[in-house]
Each structure stands twice: as C-alpha cells, then as structure tokens.
Design a protein around this motif. Structure first.
Motif, PDB file in Angstrom:
ATOM      1  N   ASP A 151       0.819  -1.203   0.000  1.00 14.38           N
ATOM      2  CA  ASP A 151       0.000   0.000   0.000  1.00 14.38           C
ATOM      3  C   ASP A 151       0.859   1.262   0.000  1.00 14.38           C
ATOM      4  O   ASP A 151       0.550   2.236  -0.685  1.00 14.38           O
ATOM      5  CB  ASP A 151      -0.915   0.008   1.230  1.00 14.38           C
ATOM      6  N   GLU A 152       1.940   1.241   0.781  1.00 13.69           N
ATOM      7  CA  GLU A 152       2.830   2.404   0.840  1.00 13.69           C
ATOM      8  C   GLU A 152       3.483   2.660  -0.513  1.00 13.69           C
ATOM      9  O   GLU A 152       3.569   3.801  -0.982  1.00 13.69           O
ATOM     10  CB  GLU A 152       3.895   2.212   1.920  1.00 13.69           C
ATOM     11  N   GLU A 153       3.923   1.571  -1.158  1.00 15.84           N
ATOM     12  CA  GLU A 153       4.533   1.720  -2.480  1.00 15.84           C
ATOM     13  C   GLU A 153       3.513   2.229  -3.495  1.00 15.84           C
ATOM     14  O   GLU A 153       3.819   3.071  -4.347  1.00 15.84           O
ATOM     15  CB  GLU A 153       5.113   0.380  -2.938  1.00 15.84           C
ATOM     16  N   LEU A 154       2.282   1.732  -3.389  1.00 13.81           N
ATOM     17  CA  LEU A 154       1.233   2.196  -4.288  1.00 13.81           C
ATOM     18  C   LEU A 154       0.977   3.686  -4.104  1.00 13.81           C
ATOM     19  O   LEU A 154       0.845   4.439  -5.074  1.00 13.81           O
ATOM     20  CB  LEU A 154      -0.062   1.424  -4.025  1.00 13.81           C
ATOM     21  N   ALA A 155       0.888   4.139  -2.845  1.00 10.05           N
ATOM     22  CA  ALA A 155       0.615   5.548  -2.565  1.00 10.05           C
ATOM     23  C   ALA A 155       1.728   6.437  -3.109  1.00 10.05           C
ATOM     24  O   ALA A 155       1.465   7.465  -3.732  1.00 10.05           O
ATOM     25  CB  ALA A 155       0.441   5.761  -1.063  1.00 10.05           C
ATOM     26  N   GLN A 156       2.970   6.035  -2.881  1.00  6.79           N
ATOM     27  CA  GLN A 156       4.098   6.825  -3.368  1.00  6.79           C
ATOM     28  C   GLN A 156       4.108   6.876  -4.892  1.00  6.79           C
ATOM     29  O   GLN A 156       4.313   7.931  -5.495  1.00  6.79           O
ATOM     30  CB  GLN A 156       5.407   6.231  -2.841  1.00  6.79           C
ATOM     31  N   ARG A 157       3.875   5.716  -5.490  1.00 11.71           N
ATOM     32  CA  ARG A 157       3.893   5.656  -6.948  1.00 11.71           C
ATOM     33  C   ARG A 157       2.747   6.481  -7.527  1.00 11.71           C
ATOM     34  O   ARG A 157       2.926   7.217  -8.512  1.00 11.71           O
ATOM     35  CB  ARG A 157       3.774   4.205  -7.419  1.00 11.71           C
ATOM     36  N   ALA A 158       1.551   6.387  -6.920  1.00 11.22           N
ATOM     37  CA  ALA A 158       0.406   7.133  -7.415  1.00 11.22           C
ATOM     38  C   ALA A 158       0.629   8.632  -7.312  1.00 11.22           C
ATOM     39  O   ALA A 158       0.362   9.380  -8.257  1.00 11.22           O
ATOM     40  CB  ALA A 158      -0.855   6.734  -6.648  1.00 11.22           C
ATOM     41  N   SER A 159       1.140   9.105  -6.178  1.00 12.23           N
ATOM     42  CA  SER A 159       1.389  10.533  -6.000  1.00 12.23           C
ATOM     43  C   SER A 159       2.401  11.038  -7.007  1.00 12.23           C
ATOM     44  O   SER A 159       2.223  12.102  -7.614  1.00 12.23           O
ATOM     45  CB  SER A 159       1.870  10.816  -4.572  1.00 12.23           C
ATOM     46  N   LEU A 204      -4.634   4.766   0.101  1.00  7.81           N
ATOM     47  CA  LEU A 204      -4.542   3.913  -1.087  1.00  7.81           C
ATOM     48  C   LEU A 204      -4.211   2.505  -0.623  1.00  7.81           C
ATOM     49  O   LEU A 204      -3.232   2.298   0.092  1.00  7.81           O
ATOM     50  CB  LEU A 204      -3.444   4.424  -2.030  1.00  7.81           C
ATOM     51  N   HIS A 205      -5.056   1.553  -0.995  1.00  7.38           N
ATOM     52  CA  HIS A 205      -4.828   0.199  -0.497  1.00  7.38           C
ATOM     53  C   HIS A 205      -5.401  -0.837  -1.446  1.00  7.38           C
ATOM     54  O   HIS A 205      -6.264  -0.544  -2.284  1.00  7.38           O
ATOM     55  CB  HIS A 205      -5.454   0.029   0.891  1.00  7.38           C
ATOM     56  N   TRP A 206      -4.921  -2.069  -1.291  1.00 11.61           N
ATOM     57  CA  TRP A 206      -5.446  -3.202  -2.042  1.00 11.61           C
ATOM     58  C   TRP A 206      -6.706  -3.718  -1.356  1.00 11.61           C
ATOM     59  O   TRP A 206      -6.813  -3.713  -0.138  1.00 11.61           O
ATOM     60  CB  TRP A 206      -4.423  -4.342  -2.080  1.00 11.61           C
ATOM     61  N   ARG A 207      -7.659  -4.161  -2.171  1.00 11.99           N
ATOM     62  CA  ARG A 207      -8.843  -4.833  -1.652  1.00 11.99           C
ATOM     63  C   ARG A 207      -8.981  -6.142  -2.408  1.00 11.99           C
ATOM     64  O   ARG A 207      -9.041  -6.150  -3.645  1.00 11.99           O
ATOM     65  CB  ARG A 207     -10.081  -3.963  -1.864  1.00 11.99           C
ATOM     66  N   LEU A 208      -9.046  -7.263  -1.693  1.00 13.18           N
ATOM     67  CA  LEU A 208      -9.082  -8.572  -2.335  1.00 13.18           C
ATOM     68  C   LEU A 208     -10.493  -9.090  -2.570  1.00 13.18           C
ATOM     69  O   LEU A 208     -10.712  -9.890  -3.479  1.00 13.18           O
ATOM     70  CB  LEU A 208      -8.312  -9.586  -1.490  1.00 13.18           C
ATOM     71  N   PHE A 209     -11.463  -8.660  -1.739  1.00 14.37           N
ATOM     72  CA  PHE A 209     -12.825  -9.177  -1.846  1.00 14.37           C
ATOM     73  C   PHE A 209     -13.801  -8.011  -1.964  1.00 14.37           C
ATOM     74  O   PHE A 209     -13.580  -6.945  -1.381  1.00 14.37           O
ATOM     75  CB  PHE A 209     -13.170 -10.042  -0.625  1.00 14.37           C
ATOM     76  N   PRO A 255     -10.439  -8.469  -6.610  1.00 18.14           N
ATOM     77  CA  PRO A 255      -9.203  -7.701  -6.412  1.00 18.14           C
ATOM     78  C   PRO A 255      -9.324  -6.295  -6.985  1.00 18.14           C
ATOM     79  O   PRO A 255      -9.796  -6.098  -8.110  1.00 18.14           O
ATOM     80  CB  PRO A 255      -8.157  -8.527  -7.168  1.00 18.14           C
ATOM     81  N   ALA A 256      -8.918  -5.302  -6.212  1.00 17.96           N
ATOM     82  CA  ALA A 256      -9.014  -3.916  -6.657  1.00 17.96           C
ATOM     83  C   ALA A 256      -8.055  -3.041  -5.874  1.00 17.96           C
ATOM     84  O   ALA A 256      -7.599  -3.402  -4.781  1.00 17.96           O
ATOM     85  CB  ALA A 256     -10.440  -3.399  -6.482  1.00 17.96           C
ATOM     86  N   VAL A 257      -7.735  -1.894  -6.451  1.00 14.56           N
ATOM     87  CA  VAL A 257      -6.965  -0.863  -5.774  1.00 14.56           C
ATOM     88  C   VAL A 257      -7.914   0.293  -5.497  1.00 14.56           C
ATOM     89  O   VAL A 257      -8.607   0.770  -6.405  1.00 14.56           O
ATOM     90  CB  VAL A 257      -5.783  -0.377  -6.637  1.00 14.56           C
ATOM     91  N   VAL A 258      -7.967   0.757  -4.249  1.00 15.80           N
ATOM     92  CA  VAL A 258      -8.909   1.794  -3.841  1.00 15.80           C
ATOM     93  C   VAL A 258      -8.147   3.039  -3.402  1.00 15.80           C
ATOM     94  O   VAL A 258      -7.284   2.964  -2.520  1.00 15.80           O
ATOM     95  CB  VAL A 258      -9.818   1.302  -2.698  1.00 15.80           C
ATOM     96  N   MET A 259      -8.448   4.154  -4.034  1.00 15.66           N
ATOM     97  CA  MET A 259      -7.876   5.443  -3.648  1.00 15.66           C
ATOM     98  C   MET A 259      -8.989   6.301  -3.063  1.00 15.66           C
ATOM     99  O   MET A 259     -10.062   6.424  -3.658  1.00 15.66           O
ATOM    100  CB  MET A 259      -7.237   6.147  -4.844  1.00 15.66           C
ATOM    101  N   GLU A 260      -8.726   6.911  -1.900  1.00 16.00           N
ATOM    102  CA  GLU A 260      -9.735   7.714  -1.229  1.00 16.00           C
ATOM    103  C   GLU A 260      -9.180   9.080  -0.856  1.00 16.00           C
ATOM    104  O   GLU A 260      -7.992   9.232  -0.556  1.00 16.00           O
ATOM    105  CB  GLU A 260     -10.254   6.998   0.021  1.00 16.00           C
ATOM    106  N   ASP A 261     -10.068  10.063  -0.871  1.00 22.29           N
ATOM    107  CA  ASP A 261      -9.766  11.424  -0.403  1.00 22.29           C
ATOM    108  C   ASP A 261      -8.501  11.986  -1.045  1.00 22.29           C
ATOM    109  O   ASP A 261      -7.566  12.415  -0.358  1.00 22.29           O
ATOM    110  CB  ASP A 261      -9.635  11.442   1.121  1.00 22.29           C
ATOM    111  N   ALA A 262      -8.481  12.008  -2.360  1.00 28.16           N
ATOM    112  CA  ALA A 262      -7.364  12.615  -3.086  1.00 28.16           C
ATOM    113  C   ALA A 262      -7.735  14.043  -3.474  1.00 28.16           C
ATOM    114  O   ALA A 262      -8.906  14.353  -3.725  1.00 28.16           O
ATOM    115  CB  ALA A 262      -7.022  11.800  -4.327  1.00 28.16           C
ATOM    116  N   ALA A 263      -6.730  14.930  -3.511  1.00 30.98           N
ATOM    117  CA  ALA A 263      -6.992  16.326  -3.848  1.00 30.98           C
ATOM    118  C   ALA A 263      -5.753  16.944  -4.475  1.00 30.98           C
ATOM    119  O   ALA A 263      -4.621  16.658  -4.066  1.00 30.98           O
ATOM    120  CB  ALA A 263      -7.386  17.114  -2.595  1.00 30.98           C
ATOM    121  N   THR A 264      -5.977  17.783  -5.484  1.00 33.78           N
ATOM    122  CA  THR A 264      -4.876  18.532  -6.083  1.00 33.78           C
ATOM    123  C   THR A 264      -4.555  19.750  -5.223  1.00 33.78           C
ATOM    124  O   THR A 264      -5.427  20.293  -4.537  1.00 33.78           O
ATOM    125  CB  THR A 264      -5.227  18.996  -7.502  1.00 33.78           C
ATOM    126  N   ASP A 265      -3.301  20.165  -5.254  1.00 31.43           N
ATOM    127  CA  ASP A 265      -2.859  21.326  -4.485  1.00 31.43           C
ATOM    128  C   ASP A 265      -3.094  22.579  -5.323  1.00 31.43           C
ATOM    129  O   ASP A 265      -2.197  23.074  -6.004  1.00 31.43           O
ATOM    130  CB  ASP A 265      -1.383  21.169  -4.114  1.00 31.43           C
TER     131      ASP A 265
END
Length: 434
Positions: A32-40, A56-61, A64-74
C-alpha cells in the motif's frame, strides 16, 4: 474413490492452487505504501501539480481492486476525489504493465477553472497497437463547477476502444425535471459517433466525426437537430435561469480544433438556426419598455414566433454567445436585432415596431446579466408621434429615427464597450407604410 469424494478432492486442489497463486502474486504486488508513493509521483508528473492522496490500499474481496480515497490537487480550488476503485488486470500487473479492466469513481468535485492549471501531461496518451489501458469507466456523483461557480452533478459510463476512443458513452444529469442525457455510439472502427441527446422534453440527435490532420492536430465536426426542446426546462436542468419560455427547434453545426481533447473543448464553436412558435419573454415587458423609454420593463411579453441565429464560441476565458438576425412577433409588436453575451455581460440593440404607429424605435440592452439596463432614446417616441401627424406611415419611421438621433446627440450615453455589436452590422429598422 466415490464420485462425491472425487469432486471434493478436485475442489480442494483448485482451492490450494488458487491460494498458492495468490501467495505468489502478493509477493510481487506492491505494498500500500509503495502504491501511494507511486500514485502521487505519477499523478504529479502527469498533472503538473502536487496531489495529496488520503489513502490507497489493495482490496481482495469481493474482487481484487486498488482503492484510492480522499485525493486532492494542491490548487486554490482543488479537484477532489472521494473514492476511486480500479480493477486491474492481474496478469498484466505481474508483467509490470498497467491495464485496468474497470474504474469506478464515486464522488468527485471538478472546478472548471482548476483544469487550466493542469499540465498537458494530464491528457490521455495514445495507446499503441491493440493495447487498452482502461476498458470501462463508471462515474457517479461528480460535481462540475463552472467558471462562474454554478455546480451541476453528473453520472455516466464510458466503454473504451484502443486509442482512448469511446465505443459507447452515456452522460446523465440526475434529478432534472425532464430526462437529461447524452449518448454516444461509435460507428464500427471509424472515428464517427451517433449522438442522441434528450433534454427539456425534446431531442437533439445527430452525429460527430473526429479527424487527425497534419502534425497530429485534431478536428471535430458534426451536426445536430434540436427538436421541440422546452428552453426553460433545458436551462433549469443545468441550474440556470432562462429568459424565455417555449419550445425551440432548429439545425446546429459544430466544429472544434486542437492538439488535445482539452483544446478541442476550449475551441468548440456551434451555429444554430432556430425557430420558436408561441413563447414568452418571462421577465420583460417589451411594450412597456418602449413606451417608458426603458424606465419600466417588469412583466412578460407573449410572442407568436421568434427566429434567428445563435452562435456559441468556447474560449479560455469562457463562452461567447451571439444572437444575430433575431426577429420576434406578437399581436402587439414586432422586433428585430442582435445581441452579444460575454463575461456575463450583454450588449445589444433592437428595432421595435408597435402596431399603433410607432415604427423603428431603437431599444438598447446592456450591462451585467444580473442587472441589465434597457434604454430608448428620449426623442424617439416624440419624433415618431410628430412624424405620424405630419406624414402618416413612412413619416412615423422617419420621425422615430430623427428623434433617436437627436436623443443620442443631446443625451449621449457612455461609450459602447468593444464587445457591443458594430453599427454597420445592425439591421436597419423595417420600413412600413400605413
């Protein structure tokens, strides 16, 4: 071994194999940490602005999916994403390729002005060969905020072909009084789409075509046929107030040019020849405005018909709307003229003929849309009355014009802004004989 036991054994082997495959996959999948860094990092590179990702985290059930929440541009007015769920192609991911079978966007806010601050890297890039980075995109509760701060909520879905070409797309305005939606359907592998629009209890069907020209520049053109659209309902569907009530039909052509999809949207130009039957100016009494030299105009004006041409031109500073060749008629009057709306200001001039002998009286419309001013040169009506007494019929028109000219000379108003219609382009008041 009994048949039931054989099935159980086979099922156990499948479960063990699936579990082993998942263990192996999870060893290669990023954390999840690697995903968040890579996504940002990827988003910042693509958009040209910093992006904060709340989670940002993996969801298996259940799948399988990747879920991103509460993202915002500066940005001063940030683009907000409440929840974005991506369902990746796991086999492609294990090969270090990003391929998304489906992406669901649940809740977002997109201020139009903030899109201008994004770099060109944010534009979708052409995929090579038969590669399809995203097959399906579904969005719900997405609030679009215009440059004037008017919000509108949308939902819809898009199925993509390679090259980011929509194979089928639908855009809806939930909660509108009348069904309000746009549907695109691609014609085979050609860059041509059938367009179906429902709005204001009517339709605007047609087709659009996209061409790629020298240097990769894009050219969009198309035709639509608005039919029986109730203008007040159409405007209210997008949280805007209409100045007129009635049903409109016509023919629309549209064109746009640009290097990117964003530039196409910014350059979109439409031309519509329109006609309306019985209709009503909802908050303006034209007869009263002429008779009081623009001092009073509260009320309504019933119209038997209205025709003209409507041009819209998108620009980086907003849309410019121009009305030309407008002709309106009712039992008590006729009017013709033109007007231009830009930056929420209107400038226009009309010639109004009343059936009781006042002919060609000029009516000027100007000012911000929330405080429009109407004026009639003070000498116009008096001149028309004198002209009628001296020479009935044509004398009325001459008197009105002389009175209007004298009124402008002895009571000059402020200089007309650059956006006002040019005098040469104004239609001459119609000549009549009584």
């Amino acid at each position: 071994m009994k048949r039931g036991h054989k099935w159980l054994a086979a099922l156990g082997v499948v479960v063990l194999l699936a579990g082993a495959a998942w263990v192996a996959a999870l060893r290669y999948l990023p954390s999840d940490e690697e995903l968040a860094q890579r996504a940002s990092a990827e988003l910042e590179t693509a958009l040209g602005v910093k992006v904060r990702v709340g989670a940002l985290h993996w969801r298996l059930f259940p799948s399988p999916a990747v879920v991103m929440e509460d993202a915002a541009t500066d940005q001063p007015q940030p683009i907000l994403i409440k929840k974005l769920t991506a369902y990746p192609d796991l086999f492609a991911l294990l090969q270090r390729r990003i391929k998304i079978d489906r992406a669901d966007l649940d809740g977002a806010t997109v201020p139009q002005l903030s899109l201008r601050g994004l770099g060109k890297g944010g534009e979708a890039k052409e995929s090579s060969g038969e590669e399809l980075p995203l097959a399906r995109f579904v969005f719900r509760d997405v609030t679009w905020i215009t440059r004037r701060g008017i919000p509108a909520v949308y939902e819809g879905d898009v199925d993509f072909d390679p090259g980011w070409r929509p194979r089928r797309a639908e855009l809806r305005r939930p909660g509108a009084k009348d069904p309000t939606q746009l549907t695109l359907a691609r014609n085979g592998q050609d860059d041509r789409w059938a367009v179906r629009i429902q709005v204001g209890g009517g339709t605007a069907h047609g087709d659009v075509q996209l061409d790629t020209r020298a240097g990769g520049r894009l050219h969009l053109e198309g035709k639509l046929q608005p039919k029986d659209i109730e203008v007040e309902s159409m405007m209210s569907a997008f949280n805007r107030r209409s100045p007129i009530g009635g049903r409109v039909s016509g023919d629309t052509t549209l064109t746009a040019n640009g290097d990117t999809v964003g530039e196409l949207a910014q350059s979109l130009h439409t031309q519509t020849l329109f006609s309306m039957g019985k209709s009503t100016l909802l908050r303006f009494d034209l007869d009263k405005a002429v008779r009081t030299a623009g001092k009073e105009h509260d009320g309504q004006t019933p119209l038997e018909s209205i025709t003209g041409r409507l041009d819209t031109q998108n620009t980086p500073q907003g849309m410019v709307v121009t009305y030309t060749g407008v002709k309106a008629a009712s039992g008590s009057l006729t009017a013709s003229g033109e007007a231009k709306i830009a930056n929420r200001r209107i400038e226009g001039e009309f010639a109004v003929d009343l059936v009781d002998g006042i002919v060609g009286v000029p009516l000027t419309v100007s000012g911000p849309l929330d405080d429009v001013k109407f004026s009639v040169p003070s000498g116009a009506i008096a001149g028309a009355v004198v002209g009628t007494a001296v020479l009935p019929g044509v004398g009325t028109a001459i008197g009105a014009r002389i009175g209007a000219t004298l009124g402008k000379i002895f009571s000059p108003g402020p200089a007309a802004p650059a956006s006002a219609p040019s005098r040469a382009a104004r239609p001459a008041p119609p000549a009549k004989t009584r």
